[in-house]
Design a protein around this motif. Structure first.
Motif, short mmCIF file in Angstrom:
data_model
loop_
_atom_site.label_atom_id
_atom_site.label_comp_id
_atom_site.label_asym_id
_atom_site.label_seq_id
_atom_site.Cartn_x
_atom_site.Cartn_y
_atom_site.Cartn_z
N VAL A 1 0.70 -1.37 -0.13
CA VAL A 1 -0.05 -0.27 -0.20
C VAL A 1 0.46 1.38 -0.22
CG1 VAL A 1 -1.61 1.11 1.30
CG2 VAL A 1 -1.99 -0.85 1.02
N ASP A 2 1.15 2.02 -0.75
CA ASP A 2 1.00 3.26 -0.85
C ASP A 2 0.24 4.32 -1.63
OD1 ASP A 2 1.95 2.51 -3.79
OD2 ASP A 2 4.17 2.16 -3.55
N GLY B 1 -1.34 2.87 -4.83
CA GLY B 1 -2.33 2.04 -4.99
C GLY B 1 -2.12 0.84 -4.51
N VAL B 2 -2.81 -0.10 -4.68
CA VAL B 2 -2.34 -1.07 -3.42
C VAL B 2 -2.83 -2.49 -4.59
CG1 VAL B 2 -3.63 -3.00 -1.73
CG2 VAL B 2 -4.15 0.08 -2.08
N SER C 1 3.92 -0.73 3.98
CA SER C 1 3.90 -0.20 3.67
C SER C 1 5.18 0.91 3.35
CB SER C 1 2.87 0.97 4.40
OG SER C 1 3.60 0.79 5.65
N ASP D 1 -10.40 4.43 4.68
CA ASP D 1 -10.18 3.07 4.32
C ASP D 1 -9.03 3.03 4.99
OD1 ASP D 1 -12.64 2.72 2.64
OD2 ASP D 1 -11.91 4.12 1.01
N GLU E 1 -6.29 2.50 2.93
CA GLU E 1 -5.27 3.63 2.17
C GLU E 1 -4.78 5.12 2.25
OE1 GLU E 1 -7.23 0.82 -1.33
OE2 GLU E 1 -7.66 1.51 1.51
N GLU E 2 -6.68 5.40 3.38
CA GLU E 2 -6.09 6.94 3.94
C GLU E 2 -5.74 6.53 5.11
OE1 GLU E 2 -11.11 8.58 2.54
OE2 GLU E 2 -11.04 6.82 3.17
N ALA F 1 -1.93 7.25 4.41
CA ALA F 1 -1.17 7.89 4.00
C ALA F 1 -1.74 9.56 4.80
CB ALA F 1 -2.96 8.52 2.88
#
Length: 427
Positions: free
Chosen positions: A14-15, A18-19, A53, A341, A343-344, A347
């Protein structure tokens, strides 16, 4: 040619791009050599069921050294950071002496060289953080300091803050403000409201923070300076920053884990572990901070990791110092408490603070060949109970002791070296 030393195998990457699934091969030069399926290397780090990540970045850490090593040192704070998945942390300047000169900057950076985390430091805006005379910002900037703050106190003198912003603009550095109007907040020890009235504890009104946010937005508009608001805690502060950003201003801000997980009602026990500055606010304020994190008004999650010795925190509420630990619980709190999410969340903990701090060349970048191997491997589903006695900090002042969290770091790699391996700090 760099040689492969280990492979992180079986993880979900995850970066910011994207995934995807894949293995990550790390070389003996501390770089990522390859990313893809079915890769091999002499050593295997198991990432089955885990997320891989970029390492986390904290823009707000109190390491206490020099001067208050009984509460924390750069080494012990960095060990806690590694355990929490952080590969880079920014030390605050409210040490003894304050980090307000090139000499103290050099001392802190030297102490951090052997730490299991990339330790950067901020510098004070004013000499001794006294709010009376500008510190030698240019001298500290020459040593790589990019963030300047009097954290723990806000710069009260409006004319002096304007001068600081004008000076900072010419140097291309960021001023980070602890927003608190002393005339409004003076003598307060928790949020002023229903619970402070019930408990008979002098309070700090939300307006003490909001007045300085309002002032510094105006000053930033006047000077064109880059301003960063630290640990926003009130609904009004979030609304003002949102409006300023919508109006085209280049502002940034952070929120702490405790300001989106705890309210002033926690102080009902008179336990000073819940005393923090700015104070824990109302449920409406917590909801506003969460909304700010969700819609991008708030740029990143910071810990405001603030260790204190047991003796200090065992004093009466109005005499105890403010602050609580944060590095080892940030991921779990974000995953458990925020309706975001995965990913959020990553981030907010990784590439956004890395960009804000200006370290994206080494931290928070995409997991691709050629990048530095500053990485975090965590199980997003593992449940665990916070135990103050097993934390790596010298202090134990976590408000989350006994709390059940979801999401735990398994491995942390700093420049390709596993400084946390299977949950154990190795350096």
């Amino acid at each position: 040619m760099p040689q492969p030393t280990l492979v992180i195998k079986g993880g979900r990457l995850v970066d910011a791009t994207g995934v995807r699934s894949g293995d990550v091969v790390v070389g003996d030069d501390g770089s990522i050599l390859a990313v893809g399926p079915d890769l091999d290397a002499p050593e295997v780090l198991d990432a089955g069921g885990c997320v891989v990540s970029p390492g986390f970045v904290d823009v707000h850490t109190h390491l206490r050294e020099p001067g208050k090593e009984e509460a924390e040192t750069i080494e012990t704070g960095a060990r806690g950071a590694a355990a929490g998945g952080y590969t880079c942390i920014l030390a605050m300047p409210n040490t003894t002496p304050a980090i307000d000169s090139a000499a103290v900057v050099r001392e802190v950076l030297e102490l951090g060289r052997s730490a299991p985390c990339d330790v950067r430091t901020s510098g004070a805006i004013t000499v001794g953080r006294a709010g009376e005379q500008l510190a030698p910002i240019a001298e500290m900037a020459k040593l790589g300091v990019r963030f300047f703050t009097d954290d723990g106190t806000g710069v009260q003198d409006t004319r002096l803050m304007r001068r600081a912003m004008e000076y900072a603009s010419a140097l291309d550095v960021v001023l980070a403000q602890h927003c608190e109007d002393d005339a409004m907040a003076g003598g307060g020890h928790m949020h002023e409201g229903e619970w402070s009235s019930r408990l008979g504890i002098a309070g700090q009104p939300a307006e003490a923070e909001e007045l300085m946010v309002m002032r510094d937005i105006a000053l930033a508009r006047l000077t064109g300076a880059r301003i960063h608001f630290q640990h926003l805690s009130t609904e009004g502060s979030v609304a003002m920053v949102r409006a300023a950003k919508d109006g085209g201003m280049d502002l940034t801000c952070e929120a702490t884990t405790h300001h989106f997980t705890l309210t002033d009602e926690c102080c009902a026990t008179y336990d000073a572990v819940f005393k923090v500055n700015p104070p824990l606010r109302t449920a409406d304020d917590v909801a506003a901070v969460r909304a700010g994190l969700a819609d991008g008004t708030i740029d990143c999650i910071a810990t405001d990791h603030a260790p204190h010795t047991p003796d200090a925190k065992e004093q009466p509420f109005d005499e105890a110092p403010p602050g609580m630990l944060g590095l080892e619980t940030a991921l779990g709190l974000a995953l458990t408490e925020l309706d975001l999410d995965l990913e959020e969340v990553v981030a907010l903990l990784s590439w956004r603070p890395a960009q804000l701090l200006g370290v994206e060349d080494r931290h928070g970048g995409p997991i691709i060949e050629g990048r530095r191997a500053n990485l975090c491997v965590f199980d997003p589903e593992e449940e665990w109970t916070v135990d103050a006695d097993t934390m790596h900090s010298r202090s134990r002042n976590t408000p989350y002791a006994g709390r059940r969290l979801r999401g735990r770091v398994r491995h942390t790699l700093l420049e390709g070296e596993p400084v946390l391996r299977s949950g154990e700090v190795t350096r």
